[in-house]
Design a protein around this motif. Sequence first.
Motif, PDB file in Angstrom:
ATOM      1  N   ILE A   1       0.895  -1.320  -0.119  1.00 32.31           N
ATOM      2  CA  ILE A   1       0.037   0.050   0.006  1.00 32.31           C
ATOM      3  C   ILE A   1       0.911   1.155   0.154  1.00 32.31           C
ATOM      4  CG2 ILE A   1      -1.723   1.401   1.253  1.00 32.31           C
ATOM      5  CD1 ILE A   1      -2.859  -1.222   2.412  1.00 32.31           C
TER       6      ILE A   1
ATOM      7  N   MET B   1       2.644   1.619  -3.447  1.00 35.76           N
ATOM      8  CA  MET B   1       1.671   2.024  -4.284  1.00 35.76           C
ATOM      9  C   MET B   1       1.337   3.827  -4.307  1.00 35.76           C
ATOM     10  SD  MET B   1      -1.447  -0.548  -4.664  1.00 35.76           S
ATOM     11  CE  MET B   1      -1.376  -2.215  -4.123  1.00 35.76           C
ATOM     12  N   ALA B   2       1.488   4.144  -2.995  1.00 30.64           N
ATOM     13  CA  ALA B   2       1.172   5.599  -2.712  1.00 30.64           C
ATOM     14  C   ALA B   2       2.479   6.273  -2.872  1.00 30.64           C
ATOM     15  CB  ALA B   2       0.487   5.870  -1.478  1.00 30.64           C
TER      16      ALA B   2
ATOM     17  N   ASN C   1      -6.134   8.975 -12.855  1.00 30.83           N
ATOM     18  CA  ASN C   1      -7.169   7.904 -12.226  1.00 30.83           C
ATOM     19  C   ASN C   1      -7.103   6.572 -12.730  1.00 30.83           C
ATOM     20  OD1 ASN C   1      -7.503   9.897 -10.171  1.00 30.83           O
ATOM     21  ND2 ASN C   1      -8.983  10.929 -11.442  1.00 30.83           N
ATOM     22  N   CYS C   2      -7.278   6.772 -14.070  1.00 25.99           N
ATOM     23  CA  CYS C   2      -7.326   5.551 -14.847  1.00 25.99           C
ATOM     24  C   CYS C   2      -6.253   4.696 -14.705  1.00 25.99           C
ATOM     25  CB  CYS C   2      -7.936   5.723 -16.396  1.00 25.99           C
ATOM     26  SG  CYS C   2      -9.519   6.518 -16.769  1.00 25.99           S
TER      27      CYS C   2
ATOM     28  N   SER D   1      -4.099   4.400 -12.498  1.00 21.90           N
ATOM     29  CA  SER D   1      -3.960   4.050 -11.044  1.00 21.90           C
ATOM     30  C   SER D   1      -4.869   2.991 -10.777  1.00 21.90           C
ATOM     31  CB  SER D   1      -3.828   5.096 -10.133  1.00 21.90           C
ATOM     32  OG  SER D   1      -5.210   5.337  -9.865  1.00 21.90           O
ATOM     33  N   GLN D   2      -6.329   3.064 -11.461  1.00 26.19           N
ATOM     34  CA  GLN D   2      -7.247   2.069 -11.152  1.00 26.19           C
ATOM     35  C   GLN D   2      -6.708   0.764 -11.685  1.00 26.19           C
ATOM     36  OE1 GLN D   2     -10.917   3.655 -13.052  1.00 26.19           O
ATOM     37  NE2 GLN D   2     -11.701   4.335 -10.873  1.00 26.19           N
ATOM     38  N   SER D   3      -6.318   0.779 -12.986  1.00 24.89           N
ATOM     39  CA  SER D   3      -5.812  -0.369 -13.800  1.00 24.89           C
ATOM     40  C   SER D   3      -4.579  -1.158 -12.940  1.00 24.89           C
ATOM     41  CB  SER D   3      -5.354  -0.126 -15.008  1.00 24.89           C
ATOM     42  OG  SER D   3      -6.504   0.425 -15.658  1.00 24.89           O
TER      43      SER D   3
ATOM     44  N   THR E   1      -3.693  -0.754  -9.792  1.00 30.50           N
ATOM     45  CA  THR E   1      -4.057  -1.336  -8.436  1.00 30.50           C
ATOM     46  C   THR E   1      -4.788  -2.671  -8.658  1.00 30.50           C
ATOM     47  OG1 THR E   1      -4.628   0.905  -7.723  1.00 30.50           O
ATOM     48  CG2 THR E   1      -5.494  -0.647  -6.520  1.00 30.50           C
ATOM     49  N   MET E   2      -5.561  -2.667  -9.522  1.00 31.53           N
ATOM     50  CA  MET E   2      -6.301  -4.060 -10.103  1.00 31.53           C
ATOM     51  C   MET E   2      -5.272  -5.100 -10.299  1.00 31.53           C
ATOM     52  SD  MET E   2      -9.558  -3.661  -9.555  1.00 31.53           S
ATOM     53  CE  MET E   2     -10.044  -5.205 -10.347  1.00 31.53           C
ATOM     54  N   ILE E   3      -4.367  -4.732 -10.989  1.00 28.75           N
ATOM     55  CA  ILE E   3      -3.459  -5.803 -11.546  1.00 28.75           C
ATOM     56  C   ILE E   3      -2.478  -6.050 -10.339  1.00 28.75           C
ATOM     57  CG2 ILE E   3      -1.647  -6.233 -13.096  1.00 28.75           C
ATOM     58  CD1 ILE E   3      -4.479  -5.948 -14.050  1.00 28.75           C
TER      59      ILE E   3
ATOM     60  N   ARG F   1      -2.811  -5.879  -7.109  1.00 25.27           N
ATOM     61  CA  ARG F   1      -3.241  -6.581  -5.993  1.00 25.27           C
ATOM     62  C   ARG F   1      -3.765  -7.897  -6.556  1.00 25.27           C
ATOM     63  NH1 ARG F   1      -3.470  -7.607  -0.419  1.00 25.27           N
ATOM     64  NH2 ARG F   1      -5.499  -8.055   0.093  1.00 25.27           N
TER      65      ARG F   1
ATOM     66  N   LEU G   1      -2.256 -11.544  -4.763  1.00 23.93           N
ATOM     67  CA  LEU G   1      -3.282 -12.738  -4.312  1.00 23.93           C
ATOM     68  C   LEU G   1      -3.266 -13.729  -5.262  1.00 23.93           C
ATOM     69  CD1 LEU G   1      -6.414 -10.586  -3.543  1.00 23.93           C
ATOM     70  CD2 LEU G   1      -4.723 -11.303  -1.648  1.00 23.93           C
TER      71      LEU G   1
ATOM     72  N   ALA H   1      -7.974   3.524  -4.596  1.00 27.59           N
ATOM     73  CA  ALA H   1      -7.635   3.951  -5.751  1.00 27.59           C
ATOM     74  C   ALA H   1      -9.034   4.378  -6.627  1.00 27.59           C
ATOM     75  CB  ALA H   1      -7.121   2.489  -6.483  1.00 27.59           C
TER      76      ALA H   1
ATOM     77  N   ILE I   1     -11.815   2.594  -6.790  1.00 25.20           N
ATOM     78  CA  ILE I   1     -12.638   1.683  -7.326  1.00 25.20           C
ATOM     79  C   ILE I   1     -13.402   1.228  -6.379  1.00 25.20           C
ATOM     80  CG2 ILE I   1     -12.212  -0.648  -8.481  1.00 25.20           C
ATOM     81  CD1 ILE I   1      -9.197   0.072  -8.944  1.00 25.20           C
TER      82      ILE I   1
ATOM     83  N   ARG J   1     -15.478   1.191 -12.038  1.00 26.98           N
ATOM     84  CA  ARG J   1     -14.592   2.479 -11.985  1.00 26.98           C
ATOM     85  C   ARG J   1     -15.089   3.598 -12.442  1.00 26.98           C
ATOM     86  NH1 ARG J   1      -9.675  -0.553 -15.112  1.00 26.98           N
ATOM     87  NH2 ARG J   1     -10.056  -2.825 -14.256  1.00 26.98           N
TER      88      ARG J   1
ATOM     89  N   LEU K   1     -14.726   7.893 -11.538  1.00 26.79           N
ATOM     90  CA  LEU K   1     -14.128   9.061 -12.557  1.00 26.79           C
ATOM     91  C   LEU K   1     -15.133   9.861 -12.967  1.00 26.79           C
ATOM     92  CD1 LEU K   1     -12.705   5.894 -14.905  1.00 26.79           C
ATOM     93  CD2 LEU K   1     -11.290   7.500 -13.546  1.00 26.79           C
TER      94      LEU K   1
ATOM     95  N   THR L   1      -2.763   7.960   2.636  1.00 28.99           N
ATOM     96  CA  THR L   1      -2.622   6.585   3.110  1.00 28.99           C
ATOM     97  C   THR L   1      -1.813   5.993   4.146  1.00 28.99           C
ATOM     98  OG1 THR L   1      -1.909   6.710   0.425  1.00 28.99           O
ATOM     99  CG2 THR L   1      -1.307   4.669   1.684  1.00 28.99           C
TER     100      THR L   1
END
Lengths: 447, 447
Positions: free
Chosen positions: A257, A260-261, A326-327, A329-331, A333-335, A337, A341, B261, B263, B282, B286, B333
């Motif tokens: 985390i 990422m920040a 934002n787009c 960081s959204q992508s 973050t998804m990848i 995490r 996992l 992020a 989301i 998302r 946005l 964060t």
Amino acid sequence: MTAEIAETAETLLKNKQYASLRDMLSAMNEADIADMFTHVPEESIPLLFRLLPKDLAADTFALMETDDQELLIRGFSDSELKEVFDELYVDDAADIIEEMPANVVKRILKNTDPEMRAVINEILKYPEDSAGSLMTTAYISLRPEMTVSEAIKRIRRTISDAETAYVCYVTDDNRKLMGSLSVKNLLLAQPTEKIRDITDKSIICVHTHTDKEDVAKDMNKYDLVTMPVVDDEGRLVGIVTFDDAIDVMQDETTEDIERMAAISPIEESYFKTSDISHARNRIFWLLILMLSGVITGGILKQYETAYAAVPILASFIPMLMSTGGNCGSQSSTMIIRGMSLDEIHLRDFFKVVFTEIRVAAIIGVILAAADGLWILLTVGDGKIALTVSLSIIGIVVISQLIGCTLPMLAKRCRLDPAAMAAPIITTVVDAASVIIYFFIASKLFAL
Amino acid sequence: MTAEIAETAETLLKNKQYASLRDMLSAMNEADIADMFTHVPEESIPLLFRLLPKDLAADTFALMETDDQELLIRGFSDSELKEVFDELYVDDAADIIEEMPANVVKRILKNTDPEMRAVINEILKYPEDSAGSLMTTAYISLRPEMTVSEAIKRIRRTISDAETAYVCYVTDDNRKLMGSLSVKNLLLAQPTEKIRDITDKSIICVHTHTDKEDVAKDMNKYDLVTMPVVDDEGRLVGIVTFDDAIDVMQDETTEDIERMAAISPIEESYFKTSDISHARNRIFWLLILMLSGVITGGILKQYETAYAAVPILASFIPMLMSTGGNCGSQSSTMIIRGMSLDEIHLRDFFKVVFTEIRVAAIIGVILAAADGLWILLTVGDGKIALTVSLSIIGIVVISQLIGCTLPMLAKRCRLDPAAMAAPIITTVVDAASVIIYFFIASKLFAL
């Protein structure tokens, strides 16, 4: 709640009501006492600690903040020091020692009895993030030829009531791991049964040098309370317990985390970290990111003429850049995490890329429509509306592509995806956004 | 590694080598098989599953992806369905059923034996995120007046070898929880000893309606393998096991990370989520963030004359805004993670604010110096260098203040700090940055 308890303790301490204070503490759980110590002024800690019953004192000590532990140790007489450390579990003792300055370590080892000292040195020689440094040597090992009743006798001899034990491990003459046997099944077996016959032969174990993060992942995957640790010869040398595994997981997540920040991971908790180190942990990436801002600025400068001619163009820059950011960081973050996992693997690269493109298309069109409409209504200039809308679609697609590919490439290059993500993605995305925007603008406005 | 196994399975399946396939599967661990199923084409899953030995099949089923489970159930004959669900642990069965569509649930409940159906209905009636919905009713309860040997007889009767059990719970005539007793201590006790005398009377438990996140936190805090769950009358109704607690922790963290992020949290794993739901999760933020961009743009528009007069001013906007954004997200964060790890509490509000101000001062001055120098060297205009440097200091301080206060205020208002953080902080920080910048610029350049 602990805050209130801390206050009560403080007042009792002030009024020298030691008896009632001791009663209060004795009734508490070690975790709560350790918690309380973080809320009382440093100077009261030693006195409060000395009021604890011997066994509770050690358990509490193991759970205290590193610098409070050091504070106490420095105040301890040699006999007090020995008292506390003899009560500790070896893995806790080793963890504490790893955090202490050399001179303190010397004093501790001088005052612990020989076999514990040996074990501690054993654990200390493994690399910091390895299973070996995380394990405890307080495990139950049984021999296949033992009968259940012999095994129980052995357990009585070898482990103290205080120690928690859930699984026994069965080893051969060379201490090689042969299998495991839950204490419950031992309890349910007939006294005359042979350990060999009730042992679970399927072996899940880790190597002393396995990264502790992988140990935690495996324990989670196989739902293990304890994970046996073996050496190069497959000999059982220790076990990792689930509570330590959970702590590892949480530390690793916190690191992710923070990365990422764009914060360099911090060892201590927020308040235990000095202002200087707080600043140090943040300034590095800020400087890098500032450079990225400068680069974008430089690119922007190329188009000075453009927004000198059509000043209103500049006013959309923040919106476009933040959308891109934002787009991205959204992508990412998804990848990131997903990878940590183990839901997303490198071989899924193209699967991910195509997913993100499809998602980006949907998002891009919606945002473009919303924004174009807004501009038409407010500015009333179709050309500007078109410019911004087209730019948004391009920016969203590019940003999500960058956001999903960079972390995977980072992992491919054995770099930490989280660490790469924030800074580089922002840099690239920002630059890309501006270029796309002014490219389209210059075409449409023939600048 | 699982990918290779999946391929081997596929080829064996194609060549109809069912015997060797069955041998291969029987030798594997349920977690690995479930893992493998995520790598084989859907159509092969039913056949592969039918090749599993009965007990292994149930364990594997419990670990599979929801939609693969549904796929199998729809293909099951009633007898197959009954076979699998009778082998499942009740809590797993309940978890699976919670995810299934109504018609499937009906069919499952129709085909499970009455007492299991009763238990499942029991668990299903608790709120989704409560301890009650997470618990299993497969716990060992003993009576204080029993002797150890009586207790062991009872355990033999009540639990199957398959079930993992680490701690027994002692209850009175009204099933009220009196204390706990580790299986190990039961094993070490003399057959004639009374349970009452070896019970640990210190009770740590949660209520059926306690939020599962708090259950996980407490289990982590007190290092518990199992947490007893009691009803309003303090009667023991179930236990939560450590493996479920770990899963809860990870889900909650994933949610936090996604929220940070911007989301909306996603239930399924990355690849199990459809493009549309990806987009839906998302797009919301946005759009909000775009609005924030529009606002900032609007503010920028006010200063059109300024950067029309001194065009180069505009080229520093990206750098200043991204610096502000990064400082803000760094602070937020730190605070959000600190709060979710219970290291930072609301009562620390001012302590946090002052820390952030001091840190911001350090960072601001360094960045300002670096940047001022850079501008002097490249642009060579002292006035612009001064404008930008002063702005940076202001922006860093404001951003970190916003970044640390908003999450705490959110928590104060019972809102999710992570959810508030990203969007609102960006909006406010971006706007603030632009205003500070042009305020200083207009003063220095008398615009």
